[in-house]
Design a protein around this motif. Sequence first.
Motif, PDB file in Angstrom:
ATOM      1  N   VAL A 169       0.818  -1.205   0.000  1.00 11.27           N
ATOM      2  CA  VAL A 169       0.000   0.000   0.000  1.00 11.27           C
ATOM      3  C   VAL A 169       0.855   1.258   0.000  1.00 11.27           C
ATOM      4  N   GLU A 170       1.884   1.283   0.818  1.00 14.35           N
ATOM      5  CA  GLU A 170       2.698   2.491   0.981  1.00 14.35           C
ATOM      6  C   GLU A 170       3.426   2.887  -0.295  1.00 14.35           C
ATOM      7  N   ALA A 171       3.479   1.993  -1.274  1.00 15.70           N
ATOM      8  CA  ALA A 171       4.197   2.286  -2.517  1.00 15.70           C
ATOM      9  C   ALA A 171       3.264   2.588  -3.682  1.00 15.70           C
ATOM     10  N   ASP A 172       1.953   2.457  -3.467  1.00 12.82           N
ATOM     11  CA  ASP A 172       1.025   2.614  -4.584  1.00 12.82           C
ATOM     12  C   ASP A 172       0.611   4.075  -4.738  1.00 12.82           C
ATOM     13  N   LYS A 173       0.722   4.580  -5.975  1.00 11.73           N
ATOM     14  CA  LYS A 173       0.422   5.984  -6.245  1.00 11.73           C
ATOM     15  C   LYS A 173      -0.815   6.180  -7.124  1.00 11.73           C
ATOM     16  N   GLY A 174      -1.559   5.101  -7.375  1.00  6.44           N
ATOM     17  CA  GLY A 174      -2.674   5.168  -8.304  1.00  6.44           C
ATOM     18  C   GLY A 174      -3.987   5.590  -7.662  1.00  6.44           C
ATOM     19  N   TYR A 175      -5.072   5.428  -8.443  1.00  2.00           N
ATOM     20  CA  TYR A 175      -6.420   5.773  -7.975  1.00  2.00           C
ATOM     21  C   TYR A 175      -6.957   4.765  -6.961  1.00  2.00           C
ATOM     22  N   ASP A 176      -6.364   3.580  -6.912  1.00  4.24           N
ATOM     23  CA  ASP A 176      -6.843   2.563  -5.971  1.00  4.24           C
ATOM     24  C   ASP A 176      -6.872   3.117  -4.550  1.00  4.24           C
ATOM     25  N   VAL A 177      -7.873   2.667  -3.794  1.00  2.00           N
ATOM     26  CA  VAL A 177      -7.948   3.058  -2.379  1.00  2.00           C
ATOM     27  C   VAL A 177      -7.822   1.850  -1.456  1.00  2.00           C
ATOM     28  N   TYR A 178      -7.692   0.666  -2.016  1.00  2.00           N
ATOM     29  CA  TYR A 178      -7.630  -0.570  -1.232  1.00  2.00           C
ATOM     30  C   TYR A 178      -6.543  -0.482  -0.165  1.00  2.00           C
ATOM     31  N   GLY A 179      -6.956  -0.537   1.106  1.00  2.00           N
ATOM     32  CA  GLY A 179      -6.013  -0.524   2.212  1.00  2.00           C
ATOM     33  C   GLY A 179      -5.433   0.838   2.542  1.00  2.00           C
ATOM     34  N   LYS A 180      -5.844   1.881   1.826  1.00  2.00           N
ATOM     35  CA  LYS A 180      -5.313   3.216   2.048  1.00  2.00           C
ATOM     36  C   LYS A 180      -6.244   4.009   2.974  1.00  2.00           C
ATOM     37  N   PRO A 181      -5.752   5.116   3.535  1.00  2.00           N
ATOM     38  CA  PRO A 181      -6.640   5.946   4.364  1.00  2.00           C
ATOM     39  C   PRO A 181      -7.920   6.368   3.642  1.00  2.00           C
ATOM     40  N   ALA A 182      -7.836   6.592   2.341  1.00  2.00           N
ATOM     41  CA  ALA A 182      -9.018   7.008   1.580  1.00  2.00           C
ATOM     42  C   ALA A 182     -10.119   5.957   1.620  1.00  2.00           C
ATOM     43  N   GLU A 183      -9.751   4.694   1.710  1.00  2.00           N
ATOM     44  CA  GLU A 183     -10.761   3.636   1.790  1.00  2.00           C
ATOM     45  C   GLU A 183     -11.622   3.823   3.029  1.00  2.00           C
ATOM     46  N   LYS A 184     -11.002   4.143   4.150  1.00  2.43           N
ATOM     47  CA  LYS A 184     -11.754   4.340   5.387  1.00  2.43           C
ATOM     48  C   LYS A 184     -12.614   5.595   5.311  1.00  2.43           C
ATOM     49  N   VAL A 185     -12.101   6.611   4.643  1.00  8.45           N
ATOM     50  CA  VAL A 185     -12.891   7.838   4.474  1.00  8.45           C
ATOM     51  C   VAL A 185     -14.177   7.529   3.710  1.00  8.45           C
ATOM     52  N   ILE A 186     -14.050   6.813   2.603  1.00  9.29           N
ATOM     53  CA  ILE A 186     -15.214   6.478   1.788  1.00  9.29           C
ATOM     54  C   ILE A 186     -16.203   5.642   2.583  1.00  9.29           C
ATOM     55  N   LYS A 187     -15.701   4.627   3.278  1.00 15.92           N
ATOM     56  CA  LYS A 187     -16.602   3.770   4.063  1.00 15.92           C
ATOM     57  C   LYS A 187     -17.330   4.572   5.131  1.00 15.92           C
ATOM     58  N   ASN A 188     -16.615   5.457   5.814  1.00 17.89           N
ATOM     59  CA  ASN A 188     -17.243   6.251   6.881  1.00 17.89           C
ATOM     60  C   ASN A 188     -18.370   7.105   6.343  1.00 17.89           C
ATOM     61  N   TYR A 189     -18.157   7.740   5.193  1.00 16.86           N
ATOM     62  CA  TYR A 189     -19.216   8.571   4.606  1.00 16.86           C
ATOM     63  C   TYR A 189     -20.345   7.713   4.063  1.00 16.86           C
ATOM     64  N   TYR A 190     -20.018   6.621   3.430  1.00 17.13           N
ATOM     65  CA  TYR A 190     -21.080   5.730   2.919  1.00 17.13           C
ATOM     66  C   TYR A 190     -21.919   5.202   4.073  1.00 17.13           C
ATOM     67  N   ASP A 191     -21.273   4.813   5.158  1.00 13.91           N
ATOM     68  CA  ASP A 191     -22.027   4.297   6.319  1.00 13.91           C
ATOM     69  C   ASP A 191     -22.925   5.374   6.921  1.00 13.91           C
ATOM     70  N   ALA A 192     -22.495   6.626   6.819  1.00 21.73           N
ATOM     71  CA  ALA A 192     -23.219   7.715   7.474  1.00 21.73           C
ATOM     72  C   ALA A 192     -24.382   8.239   6.634  1.00 21.73           C
ATOM     73  N   VAL A 193     -24.372   7.948   5.348  1.00 19.91           N
ATOM     74  CA  VAL A 193     -25.401   8.487   4.457  1.00 19.91           C
ATOM     75  C   VAL A 193     -26.742   7.843   4.754  1.00 19.91           C
ATOM     76  N   VAL A 194     -27.739   8.667   5.005  1.00 19.69           N
ATOM     77  CA  VAL A 194     -29.108   8.182   5.181  1.00 19.69           C
ATOM     78  C   VAL A 194     -29.978   8.985   4.211  1.00 19.69           C
ATOM     79  N   LYS A 195     -30.201   8.439   3.033  1.00 22.54           N
ATOM     80  CA  LYS A 195     -30.996   9.142   2.014  1.00 22.54           C
ATOM     81  C   LYS A 195     -31.931   8.164   1.349  1.00 22.54           C
TER      82      LYS A 195
END
Length: 311
Positions: A285-311
Amino acid sequence: MEFIKGFTFAPFAKRGSYTKKEAYKSLDNLKERVGVNFIILVPNGLQDTAQSEEICYTSNSTVSDEELIDMIEYAKKIGLRVALKPTANCKNGTWRAHINFFDEEVHCEPKWSKWFKSYTDFQLHYANLAEKTGCEMFIAGCEMVMSERREEEWRKLIADIRGVYHGLVSYNTDKYQEHNVKWWDCVDIISSSGYYPLKDWEKELDRIEKVVKKFNKPFFFAEAGCMSTKGSSSTPNDWNMEGEVALEEQAQWYKAMFEASLKRHWVSGFAMWDWAWNQYSLNKVEADKGYDVYGKPAEKVIKNYYDAVVK
């Protein structure tokens, strides 16, 4: 329309990719780790150059119908909604937005009429498959910027798609182009690629909002993403950017996107770019510079917002 907590899964996969056990494990990971309820699958159509009239979708560069059907059925089995977005690309590397021809037909020159015939065949093939497999949405291509002025041809294409497919129909325009498409009235959902600089989200959402209100249609970002490369948050659409790994910068870009977008009641979701069928090892993970979020901090950000969405 149910809020889209989505991802583009394994776009432009080559023939055989969806037959591998790693692909199914990757989709399981996507649902479990990110909490998605929706995926977009992107069959690859190839033309030689931006001025070629023929699109091929039967070569080894495109997943077979059989494996695509199997993947759709599995996704639905694990509770995901599915969209198909057959997308044309150029073999020589020219971005599809630059596919273009003379507006008036000229002898011995490539023509819009021949290209749209091939593009329609390409789209209808997958629209039939989307109908057969019960896909919830069909997206009639992606970021075809120079073609979008051909309003008559696009309206006919959407009508032809509706002749064989009875779910929701959309089209994915490119960033900054939402206000330039004149035929949004003929689709069910407006969608675009949300690769906006971190500091520009409010401004761009203000502009998009005018389009949404004018056409009175639902809207979602059929693509959105940022590489984990230093500087990418300022130009998230530049997939050729060089620089150091910047995992936190990627995460901050996603936070800014969500904070701005979720204040707008008309934003009906996202399908992030992208989640690979064959994932890298988490120790890389620490060496990947692409759009992937697998295992990166961005993955947790996305999950947190998705979990919080109530629409």
